[in-house]
Structure formats: C-alpha cells, structure tokens
Design an enzyme around this catalytic site. Structure first.
Site: not given
Ligand code: UD1
Ligand code: CA
Length: 499
Positions: A23, A238
């Site tokens: 991500r 993330n």
C-alpha cells in the site's frame, strides 16, 4: 516482598520487517521509509535499544538486500534474518526465533511499521509482563477507528482470551475498539513452541503470530494485555498518508520537547526538526526551518526563516537566514545568508560572515573574516579579519584536480578577483578589483593582474552614429564644453554678478 522496580529488560528483540508494504506504492521497502531523521525500522530499533537485549534480529524478505544494507549502517548489532516467503507474521516470528538459538528468558516481538513507539512504552509493557508473571503479554490500544486491526477479545472478567483479525472477526468482535498494537513480550521457549502449532486456516491463509495468544490461553498459561498509555505510540504506517501523519506527530513531539526546554519555535507548522537533531534553550527557529540529521544549534542562535541545515553545528548567537547548509560548522556569532549555500567542510570561526548568494565548500573562514556577496569559495583557508570582495571566485578546479588557496590575516581581496589555485595571498596583502591572481602575493603587497585600461576617444560617435548612446555622448560633450566656457567666465566674474 513485592517487587518495587519491575525488570524492564528482555533477552532478545525480534523485529518483523519482511512484509512488502504494497500500500505504500513504492519501490522502497516499507520499513525503509524515512521520517524524523530515521527509517521506520530505525525508530523501532531505537525504541527497543534501552531494553538491553543481548541479541536483536530483523526478519527481512521484500527488498532484503536494501534492508540488510541499511541495518549494517544504522544498527550493526541487529542481525538480518531472511524469511524467503512471506507466509504471515507467525511464520516470520518462527523464522526469527529459530535464528536466535537458545534464549533464556523473554523476547520482544515487534512489527517493523510502528515508528512512533517509544522506549518508555516498551519498558512499561515489559514491566507489566514481568510484574504479572505472564508467559505472553500483548501491547494494546484503545482507538476510535479500529479498521483493519486485530481486535483484543476479553472475557467477562476482563482477561484477554484471543486476538482476532478484522477479516476473521464476527460483528461483535468488530465492534471492539481495543486493538493489537503488534508488539508482544513473551517467554521465548513458550512462544517458539506455540508457533509450531499455528495453522493458516484463516481468511488470508497466513500463519498469524496473533494466534499464539489464543493457543497459550487454551494451554492455561498466564497471558495478558497491557494498554499503552498513549495510543499514538502504537499507530502503524501502511500508506503514504499514514506516513505523512506519523511524520507530523513525530515532529510535534520533538517541537513540544524543544519548546518545553525554552526554544522559541515561531511556527511549529512549518518547522521540522529530526529526532537526531539538538537545539539548546533560547535558540530561535523561524518559519520554514528544517534541522536535519546530526544538526546541533546552540543557545541564542537564530535559524530561519526558510533554512535547511543537515548535519551542521551552529554556535551560540550565530544566525542563518534563508540558506541551505550541509556538514558545515557555523561558529559562535557567525552570520550566514540570506540565500547562501554552505557545502560540506565549511567552517566559519567566531564572528565570521558569509553573506548573500555565496557558495562555500571545504573552506575555513577565520575569526571576523567576511565573504559578504556573490562569491564561490572552495578548498581554501582564510585567516582572521580578512575581507573577500563581491563576486570573487576561488578557482579551485583545473578540470582534472582540485587545488587549495590560502588567504592570510587582514587581507583585502578586491571585488571580482579570480584566485587561481594553488595560490597564497600573504598577511595584510591586497588584490586589485578584477584581478586574475595566478602567482603568490607576498604579505603587504598589492597585486594587480588585469589589462591596463585604454579609452578610444570618440569611438561611439564614429562607429554608432545616431544611436541613443551617440546622442547621450554628444550631449555630454556639449555640456562639458559649456561648463568649460562658463568656468572661464566665472573665474573673472564676481559672485552674483550674473543676477
Ligand atoms: C498486524 C497484526 C494485527 C495488528 C497489526 C498492528 C497479525 C496477523 N496481525 O496486522 O493484529 O493489529 O499488525 O499494526 O500479525 N511480516 C513479516 N512476514 C510476513 C508477514 C508480515 O515479516 O510473512 C511483518 C510485516 O512486515 C509487518 C508485521 O509483520 O511488520 C505485521 O504484518 P502486517 O501484514 O503489516 O500485519 P497487519 O495486517 O498490519
Ligand atoms: Ca501493518
């Protein structure tokens, strides 16, 4: 006897850092992304450092070469261990524990993507673990939005029973706002044994480290959850938006500490200070200041606006305005800028000045010496009390090699001097403006090295007739002639006689 000071050390530290971090949408392995002067991994290792572990291993996988290379640079004591295939955090932990060999006591296992973790938070977790006599203790946090995180399942008595990943959770479990921070301290042998029993029968088909907790509970072992005092510490990272948010939080923490110590931060929103930088009380940081790396700013110094200092030292009472400096030492009461570029090896002594639009590199500028305007000063030593005129260039490069220039004390370098290195200008010497100095100048001499001026009279009138220049020249000639005529008259006329 109750234990007053719980042991807050562990025998080994394991950092899980093999995940790809898809991500982030970056070729850089996730844990190598930088914030506040360190990689994410660097921050996690720094937080674990005070636990005094005898061995530290970092599980690497995705981008293993660059992560291992980075570790060798920033934490040579930490050993990279390769997880060939990313089969889940449980598998990663098992690989690490196998690599560790025998560990007598506790191991701390921590996700590599939690850069805001602090030493005190880990110490509190280990303390709680030791105090409770647990086999395994997980760090937890109460958050407003638990999306994507493992939920802590407690029984009616409040005892931790399991960690359930969001994808595997039922609606009641999903509603839980206490989450797994991805930090665990446990008895190494017990965790290692439980890991052999972890399967991959879950939504993601992975071996979850989190399943160890439930397995140990089923064994009847003592297991606990320790809530972090500050949930912010546990925030993962993330994607790029989270990275920017963590960077902001880290910076806020650094600036809060500085302001508490008396540093004036005029605009905390645009001031960025790495965790590795040092600022002493009563320094002033103006808007747009970045203090990076091992930069140290002493008391009473003023930095900014709009200045970037990387690995620099700024002495007491010095000032740096709208400049970019790297590996430079700016002495006490020295001044830099506006708009200057100090490159590695620049050393300004007390009271020295590097003014506007000056580039320096590998140069020592002595006490109270000045390079005030528009100059390049490279590979040089300048004594004390000297002045380098505007637009001077230290011509240090002959196209193949760099050479050194030495300028003595109380020298006056005329504007637009080219000092062609290697060359020495002795104490108290002068150079004439516009000189190209290729030979040493003895102390006290005036060096003149420029073509003698020749004026070709009437050239513009003859060669550029009809131009504004020719007209201006003709007008000036007429005015001069009239002045000459008038001057002759006034010499024979009494003052005021023409009235
Ligand atoms: C994990 C936890 C979750 C917790 C969250 C906190 C699991 C199963 N879940 O979820 O309960 O709330 O962290 O941020 O652990 N890794 C490896 N090898 C692998 C897989 C992962 O080294 O094969 C590493 C990753 O680099 C990462 C850590 O393990 O540092 C956690 O893995 P990740 O996939 O990020 O788990 P989360 O979904 O964040
Ligand atoms: Ca994660």
């Amino acid at each position: 006897m109750t234990q007053q000071n719980p042991t807050t050390t562990v025998d080994a530290v394991v950092v899980l850092a093999a995940g790809q971090g898809t991500r982030m949408r970056s070729r850089t392995p996730k844990v190598l992304h930088q914030l506040g002067g360190r990689s994410m991994l660097g921050h996690v290792l720094a937080a674990a450092e005070p636990l005094g572990a005898g061995q530290t291993v970092v599980v690497v996988g995705s981008g293993r070469e660059s992560v291992a290379e980075h570790l060798a640079q920033v934490a040579p004591h930490a050993r990279p261990v390769v997880q060939e295939e990313q089969r889940g955090s449980g598998h990663a932990a098992a690989v690490a524990l196998d690599a560790l060999g025998p560990v007598a006591g506790a191991v701390l296992i921590v996700n590599g993507d939690a850069p805001l973790l602090r030493g005190q938070t880990l110490a509190a977790l280990v303390g709680a673990h030791t105090d409770a006599g647990n086999v395994l203790t997980v760090l937890t946090a109460e958050v407003d939005d638990p999306t994507g995180l493992g939920r802590i399942v407690r029984d009616d008595a409040g005892a931790v029973r399991a960690i359930v990943e969001e994808k595997d959770a039922d609606p009641a479990q999903r509603a839980v706002r206490e989450v797994n921070a991805g930090v665990y301290v446990g008895d190494a042998a017990a965790v290692r044994e439980a890991l052999t029993r972890v399967g991959s029968g879950n939504q993601q088909g992975e071996q979850y480290l989190t399943d160890v907790l439930g397995l140990l509970v089923a064994d009847g072992a003592r297991v606990g959850g320790h809530r972090a005092e500050d949930a912010e510490d546990t925030l993962g990272c993330n994607d790029q938006r989270e990275l920017a948010a963590r960077r902001r939080t880290m910076n806020d923490r650094v600036l809060d500490d500085l302001m508490r110590a008396g540093v004036v931060v005029v605009d905390p929103r645009t001031t960025w200070v790495d965790v590795t930088a040092e600022v002493t009380g009563e320094a002033v940081l103006h808007p747009g200041t970045q203090l990076l790396g091992a930069t140290a700013v002493a008391a009473g110094a003023v930095v900014g606006p709009d200045s970037t200092l990387l690995d620099c030292e700024v002495g007491e009472g010095a000032s740096v305005v709208r400049s970019h400096c790297q590996l430079a030492v700016i002495g006490a009461a020295a001044t830099v800028g506006p708009f200057s570029y100090l490159r590695p090896g620049t050393r300004l002594a007390r009271g020295a000045k590097v003014g506007a639009f000056v580039e320096t590199k590998n140069v020592e500028v002595g006490e109270d010496s000045k390079v005030p305007h528009l100059s390049y000063v490279g590979d040089a030593t300048i004594g004390r009390g000297s002045n380098v005129g505007a637009a001077t260039v230290f011509v240090n490069y002959d196209g193949v090699a760099k050479h050194h220039t030495t300028v003595g004390d109380h020298v006056r370098i005329g504007s637009d001097t080219m000092l062609v290195a290697p060359v020495t200008v002795g104490d108290g010497a002068y150079t004439a403006a516009g000189s190209v100095i290729t030979k040493d100048v003895p102390p006290g001499s005036m060096a003149v090295a420029r073509a003698t001026q020749r004026n070709v009279g009437g050239w513009v009138g003859r060669r550029r007739p009809g131009t504004p220049a020719a007209e201006a020249a003709a007008a000036a000639e007429r005015a001069a002639a009239a002045r000459d005529a008038g001057g002759e008259q006034s010499s024979v006329t009494a003052p005021g006689a023409d009235q």
